[in-house]
Scaffold this motif. Structure first.
Motif, mmCIF file in Angstrom:
data_model
loop_
_atom_site.group_PDB
_atom_site.id
_atom_site.type_symbol
_atom_site.label_atom_id
_atom_site.label_comp_id
_atom_site.label_asym_id
_atom_site.label_seq_id
_atom_site.Cartn_x
_atom_site.Cartn_y
_atom_site.Cartn_z
ATOM 1 N N THR A 195 0.801 -1.228 0.000
ATOM 2 C CA THR A 195 0.000 0.000 0.000
ATOM 3 C C THR A 195 0.832 1.276 0.000
ATOM 4 O O THR A 195 0.270 2.360 -0.103
ATOM 5 C CB THR A 195 -0.916 0.043 1.239
ATOM 6 O OG1 THR A 195 -0.098 0.116 2.418
ATOM 7 C CG2 THR A 195 -1.827 -1.166 1.304
ATOM 8 N N ALA A 196 2.146 1.152 0.165
ATOM 9 C CA ALA A 196 3.055 2.303 0.250
ATOM 10 C C ALA A 196 2.711 3.215 1.424
ATOM 11 O O ALA A 196 2.931 4.417 1.379
ATOM 12 C CB ALA A 196 3.083 3.089 -1.055
ATOM 13 N N ARG A 197 2.157 2.639 2.481
ATOM 14 C CA ARG A 197 1.907 3.404 3.712
ATOM 15 C C ARG A 197 1.971 2.470 4.915
ATOM 16 O O ARG A 197 1.801 1.269 4.788
ATOM 17 C CB ARG A 197 0.568 4.122 3.656
ATOM 18 C CG ARG A 197 -0.639 3.229 3.632
ATOM 19 C CD ARG A 197 -1.922 4.063 3.516
ATOM 20 N NE ARG A 197 -3.075 3.237 3.381
ATOM 21 C CZ ARG A 197 -3.848 2.845 4.387
ATOM 22 N NH1 ARG A 197 -3.571 3.227 5.617
ATOM 23 N NH2 ARG A 197 -4.898 2.079 4.185
ATOM 24 N N ARG A 198 2.237 3.043 6.050
ATOM 25 C CA ARG A 198 2.299 2.269 7.295
ATOM 26 C C ARG A 198 0.875 1.990 7.760
ATOM 27 O O ARG A 198 0.004 2.845 7.664
ATOM 28 C CB ARG A 198 3.048 3.070 8.358
ATOM 29 C CG ARG A 198 3.339 2.255 9.600
ATOM 30 C CD ARG A 198 4.056 3.068 10.653
ATOM 31 N NE ARG A 198 5.306 3.631 10.215
ATOM 32 C CZ ARG A 198 6.465 2.980 10.198
ATOM 33 N NH1 ARG A 198 6.521 1.729 10.559
ATOM 34 N NH2 ARG A 198 7.557 3.589 9.819
ATOM 35 N N VAL A 199 0.623 0.772 8.247
ATOM 36 C CA VAL A 199 -0.708 0.404 8.713
ATOM 37 C C VAL A 199 -0.682 0.164 10.215
ATOM 38 O O VAL A 199 0.381 -0.027 10.807
ATOM 39 C CB VAL A 199 -1.233 -0.870 8.005
ATOM 40 C CG1 VAL A 199 -1.411 -0.643 6.520
ATOM 41 C CG2 VAL A 199 -0.343 -2.062 8.291
#
Length: 186
Positions: free
Chosen positions: A101-105
């Motif tokens: 997702t190219a983001r931290r979850v």
């Protein structure tokens, strides 16, 4: 006669799909090299952890204590020394989501350590009599904003021990025990 549309060929599509993991992996790193960071949330206690837990594969003692407390049996407020391998499984899950997702979850923690009394109370809901939760070697989790299919696929990729898929409850079980797989529809 109108010009033929420039539809991508099957080879172009497959080549593009094959390149996706490399494109996502090339996204800028959020952590410094050698650091392992987790972003966790316990909905039962409304507590969070968003910090580095290991540097150069060495667990940071203060972070380990905080993670042990976050993963405690919240029914009786008892903690244990969790197997650091559990933290690594959580980190691997977070890394897979970050690449995808190219983001931290944020990972939701549904269950970590359990006392024998709590485990017995949860038996009607599917808790195993000799659950690795009793030894601090298991965690039940979900990921905010993502469904069960995405969660199950990522969990299957990182599972090195037990993997339980709880479809109706929308969470997975990961542990550091022997390799095995099961699923529950309730």
């Amino acid at each position: 006669m109108p010009a033929k549309p420039d539809w991508p060929t099957r080879r172009r599509v497959l080549t593009g799909l094959a390149a996706l993991p490399f494109c996502a992996a090339a996204a800028p790193a959020i952590d410094r090299p050698g650091e392992r960071r987790l972003r966790l949330y316990n909905p039962h206690t409304d507590e969070r952890f968003d910090d580095v837990y290991a540097v150069d594969a060495t667990i940071q003692p203060a972070a380990w204590q905080r993670l042990n407390w976050l993963l405690r049996d919240h029914h009786v407020d008892k903690a244990t020394d969790m197997d650091p391998g559990v933290f690594d499984l959580l980190w691997l899950m977070a890394q897979r989501y970050q690449v995808a997702t190219a983001r931290r979850v944020t990972i939701n923690l549904h269950s970590g350590f359990r006392t024998p009394e709590t485990n017995e109370k949860l038996r009607p809901e599917g808790a195993a009599r000799n659950s690795l939760h009793l030894q601090g070697k298991a965690v039940d989790l979900s990921v905010q904003g993502f469904g069960m299919v995405f969660l199950a696929n990522h969990a299957r990729a990182v599972a090195s021990g037990g993997l339980g898929l709880y479809w109706r409850s929308d969470f997975v079980h990961l542990d550091t025990g022997p390799k095995r797989l099961w699923y529950k529809r309730f």
